[in-house]
Structure formats: structure tokens, C-alpha cells
Design a protein around this motif. Structure first.
Motif, PDB file in Angstrom:
ATOM      1  N   ILE A   1       0.819  -1.217   0.000  1.00 20.29           N
ATOM      2  CA  ILE A   1       0.000   0.000   0.000  1.00 20.29           C
ATOM      3  C   ILE A   1       0.850   1.263   0.000  1.00 20.29           C
ATOM      4  CG2 ILE A   1      -1.950  -1.128   1.136  1.00 20.29           C
ATOM      5  CD1 ILE A   1      -1.089   0.217   3.749  1.00 20.29           C
ATOM      6  N   SER A   2       2.169   1.124   0.170  1.00 21.98           N
ATOM      7  CA  SER A   2       3.051   2.288   0.275  1.00 21.98           C
ATOM      8  C   SER A   2       3.642   2.658  -1.081  1.00 21.98           C
ATOM      9  CB  SER A   2       4.173   2.012   1.275  1.00 21.98           C
ATOM     10  OG  SER A   2       5.151   3.032   1.223  1.00 21.98           O
ATOM     11  N   ALA A   3       3.242   3.800  -1.616  1.00 24.61           N
ATOM     12  CA  ALA A   3       3.787   4.261  -2.888  1.00 24.61           C
ATOM     13  C   ALA A   3       5.295   4.530  -2.822  1.00 24.61           C
ATOM     14  CB  ALA A   3       3.043   5.499  -3.367  1.00 24.61           C
ATOM     15  N   PRO A   4       5.809   5.193  -1.759  1.00 24.86           N
ATOM     16  CA  PRO A   4       7.263   5.423  -1.704  1.00 24.86           C
ATOM     17  C   PRO A   4       8.073   4.128  -1.672  1.00 24.86           C
ATOM     18  CG  PRO A   4       6.124   6.893  -0.188  1.00 24.86           C
ATOM     19  CD  PRO A   4       5.111   5.908  -0.665  1.00 24.86           C
ATOM     20  N   MET A   5       7.594   3.126  -0.929  1.00 20.02           N
ATOM     21  CA  MET A   5       8.311   1.852  -0.895  1.00 20.02           C
ATOM     22  C   MET A   5       8.292   1.176  -2.262  1.00 20.02           C
ATOM     23  SD  MET A   5       7.669   0.041   2.791  1.00 20.02           S
ATOM     24  CE  MET A   5       8.525   0.637   4.245  1.00 20.02           C
ATOM     25  N   LEU A   6       7.159   1.234  -2.942  1.00 18.31           N
ATOM     26  CA  LEU A   6       7.064   0.603  -4.259  1.00 18.31           C
ATOM     27  C   LEU A   6       7.932   1.331  -5.287  1.00 18.31           C
ATOM     28  CD1 LEU A   6       3.257  -0.210  -4.380  1.00 18.31           C
ATOM     29  CD2 LEU A   6       5.135  -1.827  -4.132  1.00 18.31           C
ATOM     30  N   GLU A   7       8.037   2.635  -5.154  1.00 11.95           N
ATOM     31  CA  GLU A   7       8.927   3.385  -6.046  1.00 11.95           C
ATOM     32  C   GLU A   7      10.365   2.907  -5.878  1.00 11.95           C
ATOM     33  OE1 GLU A   7      10.261   8.025  -6.989  1.00 11.95           O
ATOM     34  OE2 GLU A   7       8.758   7.588  -5.453  1.00 11.95           O
ATOM     35  N   ARG A   8      10.766   2.723  -4.631  1.00 12.98           N
ATOM     36  CA  ARG A   8      12.112   2.207  -4.356  1.00 12.98           C
ATOM     37  C   ARG A   8      12.253   0.777  -4.868  1.00 12.98           C
ATOM     38  NH1 ARG A   8      17.353   2.955  -4.269  1.00 12.98           N
ATOM     39  NH2 ARG A   8      18.445   1.869  -2.578  1.00 12.98           N
ATOM     40  N   ALA A   9      11.220  -0.034  -4.699  1.00 12.16           N
ATOM     41  CA  ALA A   9      11.250  -1.422  -5.167  1.00 12.16           C
ATOM     42  C   ALA A   9      11.461  -1.476  -6.677  1.00 12.16           C
ATOM     43  CB  ALA A   9       9.952  -2.133  -4.788  1.00 12.16           C
ATOM     44  N   ARG A  10      10.744  -0.636  -7.402  1.00 16.13           N
ATOM     45  CA  ARG A  10      10.884  -0.625  -8.866  1.00 16.13           C
ATOM     46  C   ARG A  10      12.289  -0.180  -9.272  1.00 16.13           C
ATOM     47  NH1 ARG A  10       5.539   1.799  -8.272  1.00 16.13           N
ATOM     48  NH2 ARG A  10       3.969   0.231  -8.851  1.00 16.13           N
ATOM     49  N   GLN A  11      12.816   0.819  -8.574  1.00 15.20           N
ATOM     50  CA  GLN A  11      14.165   1.299  -8.890  1.00 15.20           C
ATOM     51  C   GLN A  11      15.196   0.194  -8.693  1.00 15.20           C
ATOM     52  OE1 GLN A  11      15.406   4.657  -6.520  1.00 15.20           O
ATOM     53  NE2 GLN A  11      17.542   4.479  -7.141  1.00 15.20           N
ATOM     54  N   LEU A  12      15.105  -0.510  -7.557  1.00 15.29           N
ATOM     55  CA  LEU A  12      16.061  -1.582  -7.275  1.00 15.29           C
ATOM     56  C   LEU A  12      15.933  -2.719  -8.279  1.00 15.29           C
ATOM     57  CD1 LEU A  12      15.748  -1.634  -3.387  1.00 15.29           C
ATOM     58  CD2 LEU A  12      17.739  -0.881  -4.711  1.00 15.29           C
ATOM     59  N   SER A  13      14.708  -3.050  -8.673  1.00 16.31           N
ATOM     60  CA  SER A  13      14.494  -4.117  -9.655  1.00 16.31           C
ATOM     61  C   SER A  13      15.057  -3.727 -11.017  1.00 16.31           C
ATOM     62  CB  SER A  13      13.007  -4.438  -9.772  1.00 16.31           C
ATOM     63  OG  SER A  13      12.505  -4.920  -8.556  1.00 16.31           O
ATOM     64  N   ASN A  14      14.848  -2.470 -11.402  1.00 11.83           N
ATOM     65  CA  ASN A  14      15.409  -1.989 -12.670  1.00 11.83           C
ATOM     66  C   ASN A  14      16.924  -2.019 -12.637  1.00 11.83           C
ATOM     67  OD1 ASN A  14      12.875  -1.527 -13.782  1.00 11.83           O
ATOM     68  ND2 ASN A  14      12.820   0.622 -13.120  1.00 11.83           N
ATOM     69  N   ASP A  15      17.496  -1.637 -11.493  1.00  7.96           N
ATOM     70  CA  ASP A  15      18.953  -1.650 -11.355  1.00  7.96           C
ATOM     71  C   ASP A  15      19.517  -3.051 -11.536  1.00  7.96           C
ATOM     72  OD1 ASP A  15      18.880   1.059 -10.874  1.00  7.96           O
ATOM     73  OD2 ASP A  15      19.159   0.899  -8.708  1.00  7.96           O
ATOM     74  N   GLU A  16      18.745  -4.055 -11.109  1.00  4.36           N
ATOM     75  CA  GLU A  16      19.198  -5.440 -11.221  1.00  4.36           C
ATOM     76  C   GLU A  16      18.826  -6.069 -12.564  1.00  4.36           C
ATOM     77  OE1 GLU A  16      18.247  -7.957  -7.929  1.00  4.36           O
ATOM     78  OE2 GLU A  16      18.611  -6.397  -6.448  1.00  4.36           O
ATOM     79  N   GLY A  17      18.080  -5.335 -13.384  1.00  2.44           N
ATOM     80  CA  GLY A  17      17.723  -5.846 -14.705  1.00  2.44           C
ATOM     81  C   GLY A  17      16.738  -6.995 -14.682  1.00  2.44           C
ATOM     82  N   LEU A  18      15.862  -7.022 -13.684  1.00  2.00           N
ATOM     83  CA  LEU A  18      14.882  -8.105 -13.573  1.00  2.00           C
ATOM     84  C   LEU A  18      13.688  -7.811 -14.484  1.00  2.00           C
ATOM     85  CD1 LEU A  18      14.997  -8.612  -9.695  1.00  2.00           C
ATOM     86  CD2 LEU A  18      15.905 -10.166 -11.441  1.00  2.00           C
ATOM     87  N   ALA A  19      13.475  -8.689 -15.462  1.00  2.00           N
ATOM     88  CA  ALA A  19      12.422  -8.473 -16.448  1.00  2.00           C
ATOM     89  C   ALA A  19      11.129  -9.197 -16.097  1.00  2.00           C
ATOM     90  CB  ALA A  19      12.905  -8.919 -17.828  1.00  2.00           C
ATOM     91  N   ASN A  20      11.160 -10.081 -15.111  1.00  2.00           N
ATOM     92  CA  ASN A  20       9.982 -10.912 -14.786  1.00  2.00           C
ATOM     93  C   ASN A  20       9.335 -10.488 -13.470  1.00  2.00           C
ATOM     94  OD1 ASN A  20      12.119 -11.802 -13.173  1.00  2.00           O
ATOM     95  ND2 ASN A  20      11.379 -13.928 -13.136  1.00  2.00           N
ATOM     96  N   ILE A  21       9.393  -9.194 -13.166  1.00  2.00           N
ATOM     97  CA  ILE A  21       8.901  -8.704 -11.880  1.00  2.00           C
ATOM     98  C   ILE A  21       8.064  -7.449 -12.106  1.00  2.00           C
ATOM     99  CG2 ILE A  21      10.939  -7.266 -11.466  1.00  2.00           C
ATOM    100  CD1 ILE A  21      10.781  -8.060  -8.500  1.00  2.00           C
ATOM    101  N   THR A  22       6.962  -7.339 -11.372  1.00  2.63           N
ATOM    102  CA  THR A  22       6.128  -6.138 -11.400  1.00  2.63           C
ATOM    103  C   THR A  22       5.673  -5.818  -9.979  1.00  2.63           C
ATOM    104  OG1 THR A  22       4.139  -7.453 -11.832  1.00  2.63           O
ATOM    105  CG2 THR A  22       5.259  -6.496 -13.745  1.00  2.63           C
ATOM    106  N   PHE A  23       5.273  -4.571  -9.770  1.00  2.00           N
ATOM    107  CA  PHE A  23       4.795  -4.132  -8.466  1.00  2.00           C
ATOM    108  C   PHE A  23       3.460  -3.405  -8.631  1.00  2.00           C
ATOM    109  CE2 PHE A  23       9.380  -4.496  -7.979  1.00  2.00           C
ATOM    110  CZ  PHE A  23       9.479  -5.216  -6.792  1.00  2.00           C
ATOM    111  N   GLN A  24       2.574  -3.611  -7.655  1.00  2.00           N
ATOM    112  CA  GLN A  24       1.256  -2.993  -7.684  1.00  2.00           C
ATOM    113  C   GLN A  24       0.971  -2.338  -6.340  1.00  2.00           C
ATOM    114  OE1 GLN A  24      -1.642  -6.001  -8.571  1.00  2.00           O
ATOM    115  NE2 GLN A  24      -0.859  -6.404 -10.625  1.00  2.00           N
ATOM    116  N   GLN A  25       0.459  -1.116  -6.366  1.00  3.47           N
ATOM    117  CA  GLN A  25      -0.018  -0.485  -5.147  1.00  3.47           C
ATOM    118  C   GLN A  25      -1.465  -0.906  -4.935  1.00  3.47           C
ATOM    119  OE1 GLN A  25       0.173   3.784  -5.034  1.00  3.47           O
ATOM    120  NE2 GLN A  25      -0.405   3.893  -2.868  1.00  3.47           N
ATOM    121  N   ALA A  26      -1.722  -1.666  -3.870  1.00  2.00           N
ATOM    122  CA  ALA A  26      -3.060  -2.208  -3.655  1.00  2.00           C
ATOM    123  C   ALA A  26      -3.198  -2.698  -2.227  1.00  2.00           C
ATOM    124  CB  ALA A  26      -3.325  -3.376  -4.615  1.00  2.00           C
ATOM    125  N   ASP A  27      -4.447  -2.758  -1.777  1.00  2.00           N
ATOM    126  CA  ASP A  27      -4.798  -3.362  -0.496  1.00  2.00           C
ATOM    127  C   ASP A  27      -5.186  -4.804  -0.775  1.00  2.00           C
ATOM    128  OD1 ASP A  27      -5.934  -4.266   1.852  1.00  2.00           O
ATOM    129  OD2 ASP A  27      -7.244  -2.532   2.139  1.00  2.00           O
TER     130      ASP A  27
END
Length: 256
Positions: A58-84
Motif C-alpha cells: 500500500i506504500s507508494a514510496p516503498m514501491l517506487e524504491r522497489a521498482r528502482q532496485l528491480s530496474n537496477d538489477e535488470g529483472l524483467a519478470n517482476i512487477t509491483f502494484q499499489q493495492a490493499d
């Protein structure tokens, strides 16, 4: 001073056991509930090299960081969703494994939440949760709470210890359509920083600490900070600042 508390560092020893228990297969489709900045999701994506991993929080700032770290690692099979996860409409019967590292204890209606999550899992799919045991078995909660002047009693309603009782948790999961529920005791310390000064800043970055100190007058707030620093000094070891903790790894399967 850190901008936020480093939960990944805090839970390093827990995470090793959790990753092993999750036992993600190379073709698994993984759902990670309460993923935070996505360490557990990234590890699942790496293990599921021919599958996929979806992190939900549910945390947008945490998910923003998660996406950045995943992009840095070049992970193509991962997605993140803001949701309850209690109410979000997940794809039906899509996932092979659901994991949650200390992200499943705060649902207002846990039976409804796990029922909803269960609908997203294929029949026979596994769920692997890491949750805290009772507050009185977790030194980090008691020692820091006492230093800051909070009551030692576990609060009512959704909280970090709401899945601590195995009988209650098994009842929730069974009512939500899961079976074969089992619990594994985890007794590992949590890490708060390399020294007490860093740990002090880290604890004060938590919103619970900020809110508590804001409610105190100047003298009382300073006394609380002094007690906190003394508590952290007392837990400083050659390897850093550690507090004892107890948790459960909870495993179950979605009913057929």
C-alpha cells in the motif's frame, strides 16, 4: 541520518530462513503480499527465472524504491502494484506461491483478506508467511517500547502481533480456505545498525517513534531519547546493535 528504517538489514537473518522455506521453483508465478521495497519479491523473481513475481504493497514510496532496485538489477519478470490485498481484485487462480515477509499482520479483516488472496492462488498452491510471535517474546518491541514510554501490552486491532497465536492463525487460514497449516519457530536476532548512534537515528526515523515523541512535552521527550540511547548502548555488540526476537514461518496450502 538515514531517510528511513532499513528493514532488509534488520531482518537479514530471518530472510535467509524465509527464502529457504519459500522454495520458489524456476517456473513459479509468485505473489508477494506487503512487499515493501521488494527484497523478497526480487529474490522470488530470481528464483522463478522462467516464471514471474508480483509484489503488492500500500506504500507508494516503498514501491517506487522497489521498482528502482528491480530496474537496477535488470529483472524483467517482476512487477509491483499499489493495492490493499484485502480487497484488490487479483487474477483468479493465477499464482503458484504466495509469500509475505512480515506483511500480512495488519489486515482489518484477516479472514476476508486471506480469502481474497486465496482466490488468486491455484488449487494446491502454497502460502508461506513470516510473522512475529507474541510481543513478550520479542525483545526489540519490549525494550524499545519501554525506553520510549509505551505500554508493554499488545494493542487491540491490526498490529504486528495479530498472527502470533498459532491457534488463532490456523483458524483464520482454515476459514479462508487453506489446509495443511504448520508453524516453524524462528529465533534469530534483529539488527538495528552497526553502532548505537546509527541505531538511534534509525529508530527515531520510524513513524511510531516520531508520533510518540511529538505527543510529549520537551522534557519528557528528551528523557525518552536518553532512555532509548541507553537501551541501544546496552545492546551494542562487536557485530552491531541486536535485539532478540521470535517469529513463526507459517506454511499452508490452498484447498483443492
Amino acid at each position: 541520518m538515514p531517510a528511513s528504517f532499513d528493514y532488509d538489514a534488520e531482518l537479514r537473518l530471518h530472510n535467509e530462513l524465509f527464502r529457504a522455506a519459500a522454495h520458489i521453483g524456476s517456473h513459479d508465478r509468485v505473489l508477494d503480499i506487503g512487499c515493501g521495497t521488494g527484497q523478497s519479491t526480487r529474490e522470488a523473481a530470481r528464483a522463478a527465472a522462467a516464471g514471474s513475481a508480483v509484489g503488492v504493497d500500500i506504500s507508494a514510496p516503498m514501491l517506487e524504491r522497489a521498482r528502482q532496485l528491480s530496474n537496477d538489477e535488470g529483472l524483467a519478470n517482476i512487477t509491483f502494484q499499489q493495492a490493499d490485498a484485502q480487497v484488490h481484485r487479483f487474477p483468479s487462480t493465477r499464482y503458484d506461491v504466495c509469500i509475505s515477509r512480515f506483511g500480512s499482520m495488519f489486515f482489518a479483516d484477516p479472514i476476508a483478506a486471506f480469502t481474497n488472496i486465496g482466490r488468486a492462488l491455484r488449487p494446491g498452491a502454497r502460502v508461506v508467511l513470516l510473522v512475529w510471535q507474541e510481543r513478550d517474546r520479542n525483545e526489540w518491541a519490549n525494550a524499545i517500547g519501554q525506553a520510549l514510554g509505551t505500554a508493554s501490552a499488545t494493542p487491540r486491532g491490526p498490529n504486528a502481533f495479530s498472527l502470533a497465536d498459532p491457534t488463532v492463525t490456523e483458524g483464520i487460514l482454515t476459514s479462508a480456505g487453506f489446509t495443511d497449516v504448520r508453524f516453524t519457530d524462528v529465533n534469530k536476532p534483529v539488527y538495528y545498525g552497526p553502532d548505537s548512534a546509527t541505531a538511534f537515528d534509525a529508530v527515531l526515523s520510524l513513524w511510531e517513534s516520531t508520533n510518540l515523541l511529538a505527543d510529549l512535552d520537551t522534557a519528557a521527550a528528551e528523557q525518552a531519547r536518553t532512555r532509548l540511547r541507553a537501551t541501544l548502548d546496552a545492546h551494542h555488540t562487536d557485530g552491531g546493535v541486536y535485539f532478540d526476537s521470535r517469529a513463526w514461518i507459517v506454511e499452508a496450502r490452498r484447498s483443492h
